[in-house]
Design an enzyme around this catalytic site. Structure first.
Site, PDB file in Angstrom:
ATOM      1  N   CYS A 146      -6.340   5.057  -1.023  1.00 36.07           N
ATOM      2  CA  CYS A 146      -6.071   4.438   0.280  1.00 36.07           C
ATOM      3  C   CYS A 146      -4.865   5.112   0.918  1.00 36.07           C
ATOM      4  CB  CYS A 146      -5.827   2.940   0.111  1.00 36.07           C
ATOM      5  SG  CYS A 146      -7.281   2.042  -0.456  1.00 36.07           S
ATOM      6  N   ARG A 166      -5.205   6.005   4.864  1.00 39.59           N
ATOM      7  CA  ARG A 166      -6.479   6.044   5.585  1.00 39.59           C
ATOM      8  C   ARG A 166      -7.099   4.652   5.676  1.00 39.59           C
ATOM      9  NH1 ARG A 166     -10.979   4.363   2.307  1.00 39.59           N
ATOM     10  NH2 ARG A 166     -10.297   4.581   0.146  1.00 39.59           N
ATOM     11  N   TYR A 209      -8.455  -8.695   6.115  1.00 36.40           N
ATOM     12  CA  TYR A 209      -9.714  -9.287   5.670  1.00 36.40           C
ATOM     13  C   TYR A 209      -9.867 -10.665   6.299  1.00 36.40           C
ATOM     14  CZ  TYR A 209     -10.477  -5.521   2.376  1.00 36.40           C
ATOM     15  OH  TYR A 209     -10.710  -4.279   1.826  1.00 36.40           O
TER      16      TYR A 209
END
Length: 264
Positions: A146, A166, A209
């Site tokens: 990540c 990213r 999330y």
């Protein structure tokens, strides 16, 4: 750490709903940057309590070139448990790429050792880069990187670091990433006899999330507290000889922890 709260708020206000690999769903924005002046305190989020033990041990684990979670487990760190196989292995993740990037001729490159030597010998280089994004080994990794690439920069005898992340789990992951790379910047600066300047965090897909939205909103109701300072108690022989006991976060105050499920 109002800078971090501004990112939470930006995603809640401007984020678009997207599906994701985990099936959880996210609110996402693309492209965001935060800058932290390391001379004005150590950037530990204060609007919720962070497990600093996990942050330090994970970084030391990376620096060992380790890719098995046994060291983490021995030190009470569980943040990689969900991705490890039955033997505790994760495949060629961060530590392997940082310390032992395989070359086509069968050799390996210790990127971190190389970059420390480059900083010492050629601090104006624009090639002070370490990458974990090894395209040829991505399919062997339990979790693709990540935080994929970071670059150092020296000016006026001060060291800065910029990370490109990213994929950014902004509620759970990013506070850890900010602290981890800020700590690494302090360590490299000490090894190279430099002062610290900035840590710059650049995110690609920056997301909350959908099962973290309530927690993010709770965090936004809390007033940030003064930042702690970092004390490194000794200068070991190399970047790879630090121990957990070498670090102290002085006057770290925080609001209570906010629990949230991890997306696997």
């Amino acid at each position: 750490m109002k800078t971090y709260l501004q990112l939470l708020e930006h995603i809640l206000q401007q984020g678009v709903e997207k599906s994701d690999r985990t099936g959880t769903g996210t609110l996402s924005v693309f492209g965001y940057q935060m800058r932290f002046d390391l001379t004005k305190g150590f950037p530990l989020v204060t609007t919720k309590k962070l497990h600093t033990r996990s942050i330090v041990h994970e970084l030391l684990w990376f620096l060992r070139g380790d890719t098995n979670i046994s060291y983490l487990k021995e030190n009470g760190v569980t943040i990689w448990d969900e991705w490890a196989d039955n033997n505790g292995d994760l495949g060629p993740v961060y530590g392997k790429q940082w310390r032992s990037w395989p070359t086509a001729d069968g050799h390996t490159i210790d990127q971190l050792s190389d970059v420390v030597q480059q900083i010492k010998s050629n601090p104006d280089s624009r090639r002070l880069i370490v990458s974990a994004w090894n395209v040829g080994e991505l399919d062997k990794m339990a979790l693709m990187p990540c935080h994929a690439l970071f670059q150092f920069y020296v000016a006026n005898n001060k060291l800065s670091c910029q990370l490109y992340q990213r994929s950014a789990d902004v509620f759970l992951g990013v506070p850890f990433n900010i602290a981890s790379y800020s700590l690494l910047t302090h360590m490299v600066a000490q090894q190279c006899n430099l002062d610290v300047a900035e840590f710059i965090w650049t995110g690609g897909d920056c997301h909350l999330y959908l099962n973290h939205l309530e927690q993010a909103q709770i965090q936004l109701t809390r007033e940030p507290l003064p930042l702690p300072s970092l004390t490194i108690k000794r200068k070991p022989a190399s970047l790879f000889d630090y121990a957990y006991e070498d670090f102290e976060f002085v006057n770290y105050q925080s609001h209570p922890a906010i629990k949230a499920p991890i997306a696997v």
